[in-house]
Design an enzyme around this catalytic site. Structure first.
Site, mmCIF file in Angstrom:
data_model
loop_
_atom_site.group_PDB
_atom_site.id
_atom_site.type_symbol
_atom_site.label_atom_id
_atom_site.label_comp_id
_atom_site.label_asym_id
_atom_site.label_seq_id
_atom_site.Cartn_x
_atom_site.Cartn_y
_atom_site.Cartn_z
ATOM 1 N N CYS A 1 -5.785 -10.669 -36.773
ATOM 2 C CA CYS A 1 -4.910 -9.548 -36.448
ATOM 3 C C CYS A 1 -5.343 -8.263 -37.179
ATOM 4 O O CYS A 1 -6.339 -7.670 -36.816
ATOM 5 C CB CYS A 1 -3.452 -9.898 -36.712
ATOM 6 S SG CYS A 1 -2.294 -8.794 -35.877
ATOM 7 N N HIS B 1 -2.452 -14.471 -33.957
ATOM 8 C CA HIS B 1 -2.139 -15.207 -35.194
ATOM 9 C C HIS B 1 -2.265 -16.704 -34.951
ATOM 10 O O HIS B 1 -1.277 -17.380 -34.615
ATOM 11 C CB HIS B 1 -0.720 -14.871 -35.665
ATOM 12 C CG HIS B 1 -0.584 -13.524 -36.282
ATOM 13 N ND1 HIS B 1 -0.704 -13.303 -37.637
ATOM 14 C CD2 HIS B 1 -0.373 -12.307 -35.714
ATOM 15 C CE1 HIS B 1 -0.550 -12.010 -37.893
ATOM 16 N NE2 HIS B 1 -0.351 -11.383 -36.739
ATOM 17 N N GLU C 1 -2.403 -19.054 -36.997
ATOM 18 C CA GLU C 1 -1.604 -19.853 -37.934
ATOM 19 C C GLU C 1 -0.213 -20.168 -37.385
ATOM 20 O O GLU C 1 0.419 -21.141 -37.805
ATOM 21 C CB GLU C 1 -1.490 -19.144 -39.288
ATOM 22 C CG GLU C 1 -0.609 -17.904 -39.327
ATOM 23 C CD GLU C 1 -1.326 -16.626 -38.952
ATOM 24 O OE1 GLU C 1 -0.810 -15.545 -39.285
ATOM 25 O OE2 GLU C 1 -2.401 -16.704 -38.325
#
Length: 230
Positions: free
Chosen positions: A111, A206, A208
């Site tokens: 990002c 993202h 994660e």
């Protein structure tokens, strides 16, 4: 021994459980690196000694965060939506990106991290994508990955569901950067650097957020840690 993965900390003004402002990284990010077999280490942003500090690490993860100061990529004005600009954070992140790429230190940029790499290599950003109806905040959407790219190999896919939270995007890619993923609206979602000295890929989303349940997203962290272990 787990490979040491340096993750620049992010300044947080409000951390009530700690009573003070803090330097933090998202738990989901830390856990994704840990699941991959790495030892995640948050490092303090500072404006000196970056190259020397990174010599003890096996890899780097540049995480998400606030916006870069538009002046960093040559803009003469600042859009009203630009937020959480911090000069020290900008200086440190740009130094980390340049050193990792120049030294061949394995690097995953996420990002804001992708935007940092783009600016570090002379690219520019679109300061705002056009308001709530156009931005990619709280959006999960499909992205198309370039076959054979570092990104496609790491995820094991040519399409992926990306969890996004950003209102800015790449305008002009930096020198020698290659676009490796796009969203349906044309937004650049992935970049890499052919001929880079070490393993490197960057994503605008993202991973994660969904890595705990999506092997393609966890694959990015796995690939970083494998490269760091070598």
């Amino acid at each position: 021994m787990r490979p040491l993965i340096a993750i620049p900390a992010r300044f947080a003004a409000r951390t009530s459980a700690l009573r003070y402002a803090a330097e933090a990284n998202a738990r989901a990010l830390i856990e994704a690196v840990w699941r991959a077999g790495g030892e995640p280490v948050s490092i303090h942003p500072a404006d000196t000694g970056t190259a020397e500090r990174l010599t003890r690490f096996d890899g780097v993860l540049l995480p998400g965060g606030g916006d870069l100061a538009p002046a960093r990529y040559g803009a003469t004005d600042t859009h009203a939506t630009v937020y959480d600009v911090d000069p020290l954070q900008d200086t440190f992140d740009l130094d980390v990106a340049r050193h990792a790429l120049e030294s061949g230190l394995p690097l995953l940029a996420i990002c804001r991290g992708l935007q940092v790499v783009n600016v570090a290599l002379g690219g520019t950003l679109e300061q705002d994508m056009g308001g709530p109806e156009h931005e990619h905040r709280h959006v999960v959407h499909p992205v198309t990955l370039e076959p054979g790219s570092v990104l496609a190999r790491a995820t094991g896919a040519e399409k992926a569901d990306a969890s996004c939270y950003h209102h800015q995007r790449v305008d002009r890619p930096g020198t020698d950067l290659r676009v490796t993923a796009r969203a349906a609206d044309g937004t650049i979602e992935g970049l890499e650097l052919p001929g880079a000295g070490g393993w490197f890929t960057a994503v605008q989303w993202h991973p994660e957020d969904t890595a705990h349940a999506d092997p393609a997203q966890q694959g990015l962290f796995d690939a970083l840690v494998r490269a760091a272990a070598r």
